[in-house]
Motif scaffolding. Structure first.
Motif, short mmCIF file in Angstrom:
data_model
loop_
_atom_site.label_atom_id
_atom_site.label_comp_id
_atom_site.label_asym_id
_atom_site.label_seq_id
_atom_site.Cartn_x
_atom_site.Cartn_y
_atom_site.Cartn_z
N ALA A 80 0.81 -1.22 0.00
CA ALA A 80 0.00 0.00 0.00
C ALA A 80 0.85 1.27 0.00
O ALA A 80 0.59 2.20 -0.75
CB ALA A 80 -0.96 -0.01 1.19
N ALA A 81 1.87 1.31 0.82
CA ALA A 81 2.70 2.51 0.90
C ALA A 81 3.54 2.73 -0.35
O ALA A 81 3.87 3.84 -0.71
CB ALA A 81 3.60 2.45 2.13
N LEU A 82 3.88 1.64 -1.05
CA LEU A 82 4.70 1.77 -2.25
C LEU A 82 3.87 2.30 -3.41
O LEU A 82 4.28 3.22 -4.10
CB LEU A 82 5.32 0.42 -2.62
CG LEU A 82 6.18 0.40 -3.89
CD1 LEU A 82 7.36 1.35 -3.77
CD2 LEU A 82 6.66 -1.00 -4.18
N ASN A 83 2.71 1.72 -3.64
CA ASN A 83 1.80 2.19 -4.68
C ASN A 83 2.52 2.38 -6.01
O ASN A 83 2.51 3.45 -6.60
CB ASN A 83 1.12 3.49 -4.24
CG ASN A 83 0.05 3.92 -5.23
OD1 ASN A 83 -0.49 3.10 -5.97
ND2 ASN A 83 -0.25 5.19 -5.24
N ALA A 84 3.17 1.33 -6.48
CA ALA A 84 4.00 1.43 -7.68
C ALA A 84 3.31 0.81 -8.90
O ALA A 84 2.47 -0.07 -8.76
CB ALA A 84 5.32 0.71 -7.44
N GLU A 103 -1.99 1.80 -15.71
CA GLU A 103 -3.30 2.44 -15.62
C GLU A 103 -3.84 2.40 -14.19
O GLU A 103 -4.42 3.37 -13.71
CB GLU A 103 -4.28 1.77 -16.58
CG GLU A 103 -3.96 2.08 -18.03
CD GLU A 103 -4.70 1.18 -19.02
OE1 GLU A 103 -5.54 0.35 -18.59
OE2 GLU A 103 -4.42 1.30 -20.23
N GLY A 104 -3.63 1.28 -13.48
CA GLY A 104 -4.05 1.19 -12.09
C GLY A 104 -3.33 2.20 -11.22
O GLY A 104 -3.94 2.82 -10.34
N ARG A 139 -5.15 5.27 -9.16
CA ARG A 139 -5.00 5.46 -7.71
C ARG A 139 -4.57 6.89 -7.39
O ARG A 139 -4.76 7.36 -6.27
CB ARG A 139 -4.00 4.46 -7.15
CG ARG A 139 -4.52 3.03 -7.13
CD ARG A 139 -3.62 2.08 -6.38
NE ARG A 139 -2.27 1.95 -6.91
CZ ARG A 139 -1.90 1.12 -7.88
NH1 ARG A 139 -2.79 0.34 -8.46
NH2 ARG A 139 -0.65 1.06 -8.27
N HIS A 140 -4.01 7.58 -8.36
CA HIS A 140 -3.59 8.96 -8.16
C HIS A 140 -4.58 9.96 -8.75
O HIS A 140 -4.27 11.14 -8.87
CB HIS A 140 -2.19 9.19 -8.76
CG HIS A 140 -1.12 8.58 -7.92
ND1 HIS A 140 -0.58 9.19 -6.82
CD2 HIS A 140 -0.51 7.37 -8.00
CE1 HIS A 140 0.31 8.42 -6.27
NE2 HIS A 140 0.38 7.30 -6.97
#
Length: 131
Positions: A32-36, A117-118, A122-123
């Motif tokens: 979750a914290a990486l969100n890469a 795309e994901g 998320r951003h």
């Protein structure tokens, strides 16, 4: 506005590597914290081993960390040594071969359009529309 600069370190657990594709590895899955927009794995190819030949739709980069090996791409072998970075296009059949007396270690990173795309979703951003 105060930014949170909290970091998270994921440690390599050499005693509990997973056997996959003919080598030992530890996957880095986006947490979750990486969100890469990518996934990756630390890979250890033991002396005398070779990874399982395979092809896939993802883009991939290999970063050689320690040792010497050969990278076989579509039947052509290339030297692959610590410090090398290789870009593998989607669809190529590839494997890493370690005919040396020591282990070879590299980091693999892969991604595709869906992962990208994901990440953008998320951003709160829409992917660019082709012009």
């Amino acid at each position: 506005m105060v930014e949170n600069h909290t970091i998270e370190i994921r440690n390599l657990d050499r005693d509990n590597l997973t056997r996959a594709y003919g080598l030992d590895s530890q996957r880095l899955l986006p947490w979750a914290a990486l969100n890469a927009p990518f996934e990756g794995a630390w890979c250890v190819l033991r002396s005398g081993d070779e990874s399982t030949p395979h092809a896939h739709h993802e883009y991939e980069i290999f970063i050689a960390l320690t040792g010497t090996a050969e990278l076989d791409v579509d039947g052509t072998r290339h030297d692959f040594v610590a410090g090398d970075v290789v870009r593998l296009p989607p669809g190529c059949t590839h494997k890493v071969v370690n005919d040396t007396p020591g282990d070879f270690e590299y980091y693999g990173i892969w991604w595709d359009a869906e992962m990208s795309e994901g990440f953008l979703a998320r951003h709160g951003q829409a992917p660019d529309t082709p012009r």
